[in-house]
Design an enzyme around this catalytic site. Structure first.
Site, PDB file in Angstrom:
ATOM      1  N   ILE A  87       0.796  -1.054  -0.019  1.00 34.34           N
ATOM      2  CA  ILE A  87       0.030  -0.130   0.093  1.00 34.34           C
ATOM      3  C   ILE A  87       0.806   1.276  -0.093  1.00 34.34           C
ATOM      4  O   ILE A  87       0.625   2.275  -0.397  1.00 34.34           O
ATOM      5  CB  ILE A  87      -0.890  -0.099   1.340  1.00 34.34           C
ATOM      6  N   ASN A 125      11.525  -8.346   6.781  1.00 31.02           N
ATOM      7  CA  ASN A 125      11.874  -7.452   8.072  1.00 31.02           C
ATOM      8  C   ASN A 125      11.577  -8.397   9.233  1.00 31.02           C
ATOM      9  O   ASN A 125      10.341  -8.911   9.293  1.00 31.02           O
ATOM     10  CB  ASN A 125      11.262  -6.266   8.011  1.00 31.02           C
ATOM     11  N   SER A 183       6.123  -4.449  10.817  1.00 31.91           N
ATOM     12  CA  SER A 183       5.013  -3.750  11.420  1.00 31.91           C
ATOM     13  C   SER A 183       3.684  -4.813  11.399  1.00 31.91           C
ATOM     14  O   SER A 183       2.620  -4.499  11.788  1.00 31.91           O
ATOM     15  CB  SER A 183       4.837  -2.492  10.750  1.00 31.91           C
ATOM     16  N   HIS A 238       5.866 -12.092   5.704  1.00 35.23           N
ATOM     17  CA  HIS A 238       5.778 -11.499   4.396  1.00 35.23           C
ATOM     18  C   HIS A 238       7.189 -11.478   3.817  1.00 35.23           C
ATOM     19  O   HIS A 238       8.045 -10.956   4.425  1.00 35.23           O
ATOM     20  CB  HIS A 238       4.973 -10.596   4.234  1.00 35.23           C
TER      21      HIS A 238
HETATM   22  P1  AMP Z   1       6.692  -4.844   7.560  1.00 33.17           P
HETATM   23  O1  AMP Z   1       7.405  -3.174   7.522  1.00 33.17           O
HETATM   24  O2  AMP Z   1       8.048  -5.486   6.696  1.00 33.17           O
HETATM   25  O3  AMP Z   1       6.149  -5.524   8.333  1.00 33.17           O
HETATM   26  O4  AMP Z   1       5.960  -4.764   6.028  1.00 33.17           O
HETATM   27  C1  AMP Z   1       4.540  -4.278   6.375  1.00 33.17           C
HETATM   28  C2  AMP Z   1       4.036  -3.734   4.996  1.00 33.17           C
HETATM   29  O5  AMP Z   1       2.958  -4.078   4.582  1.00 33.17           O
HETATM   30  C3  AMP Z   1       4.582  -2.403   4.747  1.00 33.17           C
HETATM   31  O6  AMP Z   1       5.584  -2.124   3.667  1.00 33.17           O
HETATM   32  C4  AMP Z   1       3.157  -1.567   4.635  1.00 33.17           C
HETATM   33  O7  AMP Z   1       3.183  -0.531   3.644  1.00 33.17           O
HETATM   34  C5  AMP Z   1       2.424  -2.713   4.106  1.00 33.17           C
HETATM   35  N1  AMP Z   1       1.006  -2.667   4.468  1.00 33.17           N
HETATM   36  C6  AMP Z   1       0.472  -2.289   5.363  1.00 33.17           C
HETATM   37  N2  AMP Z   1      -1.009  -2.432   5.274  1.00 33.17           N
HETATM   38  C7  AMP Z   1      -1.217  -2.764   4.208  1.00 33.17           C
HETATM   39  C8  AMP Z   1      -2.582  -3.049   3.465  1.00 33.17           C
HETATM   40  N3  AMP Z   1      -3.552  -2.884   3.681  1.00 33.17           N
HETATM   41  N4  AMP Z   1      -2.371  -3.395   2.165  1.00 33.17           N
HETATM   42  C9  AMP Z   1      -0.950  -3.493   1.386  1.00 33.17           C
HETATM   43  N5  AMP Z   1       0.199  -3.387   2.073  1.00 33.17           N
HETATM   44  C10 AMP Z   1       0.025  -3.102   3.366  1.00 33.17           C
END
Ligand code: AMP
Ligand code: ZN
Length: 118
Positions: free
Chosen positions: A36, A91, A99, A104
């Site tokens: 996103i 991460n 986060s 993933h």
């Molecule tokens: P991380 O920081 O490695 O946990 O990656 C989480 C990722 O999920 C971040 O790059 C966010 O931009 C992405 N993210 C969070 N919410 C959504 C969502 N609803 N749809 C798509 N990506 C998301």
């Protein structure tokens, strides 16, 4: 495929279609969708359909799921013709920016990628 969705997990909800996403790819074991908040022209998240909290929590029996996400990343990179240079990133833990606590793999590419990552 045994599903083990976790209540309240954002990515489990995305996999089930309860939260909208821009789907890029799906098969029996994985779901892939556009990040996103993209950090590169290609920024796709590839997630195992089975809920695994993160790499720290992955067990030996999760090895196929964890590895297969990378195989899907390579397939998508080939399709998108970014094989000149792309990066797969996990991460692990808040200190590294994790986060969302459903494992993933980030697939980043389509631009020059600096090293080391920030
Ligand atoms: P991380 O920081 O490695 O946990 O990656 C989480 C990722 O999920 C971040 O790059 C966010 O931009 C992405 N993210 C969070 N919410 C959504 C969502 N609803 N749809 C798509 N990506 C998301
Ligand atoms: Zn989950």
């Amino acid at each position: 495929m045994m599903s083990n969705f976790e209540a309240g997990c954002l990515f489990c909800r995305i996999i089930q279609g309860q939260v909208p996403s821009k789907k890029v790819y799906e098969d029996e074991h994985t779901y892939a969708f556009q990040d996103i908040n993209p950090q590169a022209p290609t920024h796709v998240l590839i997630v195992p359909k089975r809920h695994i909290r993160g790499l720290k929590e992955a067990r030996p029996e999760d090895a196929v799921d964890v590895g297969y996400c990378h195989i899907v990343a390579a397939k998508l990179a080939r399709q998108r013709e970014i094989e000149g240079g792309y990066r797969t990133v996990l991460n692990v833990g808040p200190g590294a920016g994790q986060s969302v606590f459903h494992l993933h793999v980030h697939l980043l590419g389509g631009r020059q990628l600096g090293w080391p990552p920030g």
